[in-house]
Design a protein around this motif. Structure first.
Motif, mmCIF file in Angstrom:
data_model
loop_
_atom_site.group_PDB
_atom_site.id
_atom_site.type_symbol
_atom_site.label_atom_id
_atom_site.label_comp_id
_atom_site.label_asym_id
_atom_site.label_seq_id
_atom_site.Cartn_x
_atom_site.Cartn_y
_atom_site.Cartn_z
ATOM 1 N N MET A 1 0.945 -1.219 -0.017
ATOM 2 C CA MET A 1 0.199 -0.081 0.104
ATOM 3 C C MET A 1 0.940 1.215 0.114
ATOM 4 S SD MET A 1 -3.502 -0.265 -0.100
ATOM 5 C CE MET A 1 -4.418 0.973 0.656
ATOM 6 N N SER A 2 0.509 2.333 -0.717
ATOM 7 C CA SER A 2 1.251 3.561 -0.666
ATOM 8 C C SER A 2 1.015 4.271 0.611
ATOM 9 C CB SER A 2 0.737 4.255 -1.910
ATOM 10 O OG SER A 2 -0.472 4.471 -1.833
ATOM 11 N N TYR B 1 -3.798 12.065 -0.291
ATOM 12 C CA TYR B 1 -5.207 11.698 -0.646
ATOM 13 C C TYR B 1 -6.201 13.001 -0.595
ATOM 14 C CZ TYR B 1 -4.138 6.758 -0.502
ATOM 15 O OH TYR B 1 -3.425 5.678 -0.769
ATOM 16 N N LEU B 2 -7.097 13.381 -1.115
ATOM 17 C CA LEU B 2 -7.866 14.473 -1.047
ATOM 18 C C LEU B 2 -9.001 14.408 0.337
ATOM 19 C CD1 LEU B 2 -9.556 15.077 -4.581
ATOM 20 C CD2 LEU B 2 -8.198 16.776 -3.251
ATOM 21 N N GLN B 3 -8.723 15.468 0.819
ATOM 22 C CA GLN B 3 -9.440 15.428 2.093
ATOM 23 C C GLN B 3 -10.859 16.573 1.952
ATOM 24 O OE1 GLN B 3 -7.447 16.893 5.479
ATOM 25 N NE2 GLN B 3 -7.072 14.468 5.988
ATOM 26 N N VAL B 4 -12.012 16.022 2.665
ATOM 27 C CA VAL B 4 -13.223 16.839 2.380
ATOM 28 C C VAL B 4 -13.132 18.337 2.677
ATOM 29 C CG1 VAL B 4 -15.314 17.181 3.571
ATOM 30 C CG2 VAL B 4 -14.799 14.755 2.888
ATOM 31 N N VAL C 1 -10.798 19.945 -5.786
ATOM 32 C CA VAL C 1 -10.452 18.911 -6.258
ATOM 33 C C VAL C 1 -9.677 19.514 -7.649
ATOM 34 C CG1 VAL C 1 -11.397 16.756 -7.786
ATOM 35 C CG2 VAL C 1 -12.426 17.547 -5.516
ATOM 36 N N PRO C 2 -8.414 18.805 -7.764
ATOM 37 C CA PRO C 2 -7.906 19.219 -9.054
ATOM 38 C C PRO C 2 -8.456 18.793 -10.122
ATOM 39 C CG PRO C 2 -6.273 17.938 -7.569
ATOM 40 C CD PRO C 2 -7.743 17.830 -6.997
ATOM 41 N N PHE D 1 -9.520 16.907 -13.463
ATOM 42 C CA PHE D 1 -9.452 15.543 -13.994
ATOM 43 C C PHE D 1 -10.160 15.358 -15.304
ATOM 44 C CE2 PHE D 1 -12.886 15.075 -10.891
ATOM 45 C CZ PHE D 1 -13.794 14.537 -11.509
ATOM 46 N N LEU E 1 -19.039 11.378 -7.998
ATOM 47 C CA LEU E 1 -18.330 10.268 -8.394
ATOM 48 C C LEU E 1 -18.435 9.038 -7.709
ATOM 49 C CD1 LEU E 1 -14.720 11.768 -8.549
ATOM 50 C CD2 LEU E 1 -16.331 11.419 -10.321
ATOM 51 N N PHE E 2 -18.948 7.969 -8.247
ATOM 52 C CA PHE E 2 -19.178 6.577 -7.603
ATOM 53 C C PHE E 2 -18.511 5.614 -8.275
ATOM 54 C CE2 PHE E 2 -22.576 3.523 -6.963
ATOM 55 C CZ PHE E 2 -23.311 4.131 -5.766
ATOM 56 N N PHE E 3 -17.141 5.252 -7.188
ATOM 57 C CA PHE E 3 -16.284 4.150 -7.693
ATOM 58 C C PHE E 3 -16.833 2.807 -7.331
ATOM 59 C CE2 PHE E 3 -13.513 8.130 -7.211
ATOM 60 C CZ PHE E 3 -12.384 7.649 -8.338
ATOM 61 N N TYR E 4 -16.594 2.054 -8.218
ATOM 62 C CA TYR E 4 -16.983 0.630 -8.141
ATOM 63 C C TYR E 4 -15.813 -0.423 -8.462
ATOM 64 C CZ TYR E 4 -18.254 0.491 -12.750
ATOM 65 O OH TYR E 4 -18.010 0.556 -14.341
ATOM 66 N N PRO E 5 -15.697 -1.567 -7.901
ATOM 67 C CA PRO E 5 -14.442 -2.220 -8.139
ATOM 68 C C PRO E 5 -14.268 -2.766 -9.508
ATOM 69 C CG PRO E 5 -15.791 -3.155 -6.146
ATOM 70 C CD PRO E 5 -16.413 -2.033 -6.744
ATOM 71 N N ALA E 6 -15.028 -3.307 -10.212
ATOM 72 C CA ALA E 6 -15.154 -4.082 -11.438
ATOM 73 C C ALA E 6 -16.198 -4.271 -12.171
ATOM 74 C CB ALA E 6 -14.277 -5.482 -11.410
#
Lengths: 132, 56
Positions: free
Chosen positions: B1-2, B7-10, B14-15, B17, B46-51
């Motif tokens: 893990m890095s 990481y962005l915080q609340v 946001v840069p 993208f 933004l709604f991230f999901y694994p795959a």
């Protein structure tokens, strides 16, 4: 609902096309599906899993000015509650217009009680909330 | 893990993208950028999901 919802995974746009066409459950999906195959965006938001190359289930609300206002991350095995996402989204809209107010945990929609933090309220949140 | 240093915080901006997209409503590929959404005064979720091909 007045927001651009973008679903993002580390798949390519080609895989996303194939998935959306194949999976009946996604027949009615209308949100743009963002491709982040390098994980650059997932890393920016701290949801990139270096072990698997996948993105964790992260949800982020960004204001029209580009400020990150909410962040929620679940592990792979837990789904998200859309009602809670909507609650946060509506609360953001309200707070953008009423900058001196705060939306307490029970706030659900426009018209619900908000709080305006002040010296008077310190130690008296219960009374302020219940209107006593 | 890095390391969790960057990481962005609340509360942070946001840069900008850019993402390649597949747009189900058009049945076509597209591109989306935060810059363009900001120009349109849009809220972004933004709604991230694994795959793909897994449950959402």
């Amino acid at each position: 609902m007045g927001a651009e919802v973008i679903t993002v995974s580390t798949d390519t746009k080609f895989v996303q096309l194939a998935w959306q066409r194949e999976e009946k459950m996604l027949e009615n999906v209308k949100y743009p599906m963002g491709a982040d195959p390098t994980g650059k965006l997932a890393r920016m938001f701290g949801v990139y899993d270096e072990e698997t190359g996948l993105a964790l289930r992260g949800t982020f609300i960004i204001s029209p000015e580009g400020k990150l206002l909410n962040s929620e991350v679940n592990f792979y095995n837990m789904g998200r509650n859309i009602d809670e996402l909507m609650r946060k989204f509506k609360a953001n809209i309200h707070l953008a217009k009423h900058t001196a107010e705060g939306c307490p945990s029970k706030w659900k929609e426009e018209g619900d009680k908000t709080l305006a933090p002040s010296a008077k309220m310190v130690g008296k949140v219960y009374e302020a909330y219940e209107g006593k | 893990m890095s390391e969790n240093c960057c990481y962005l915080q609340v509360g942070q901006d946001v840069p900008d993208f850019k993402l390649d997209t597949f747009e189900p409503t058009k049945g076509d590929f597209g591109e989306i950028s935060l810059e363009a959404l900001k120009a349109k005064k849009k809220w972004t979720i933004l709604f991230f999901y694994p795959a793909a091909f897994t449950f959402v």
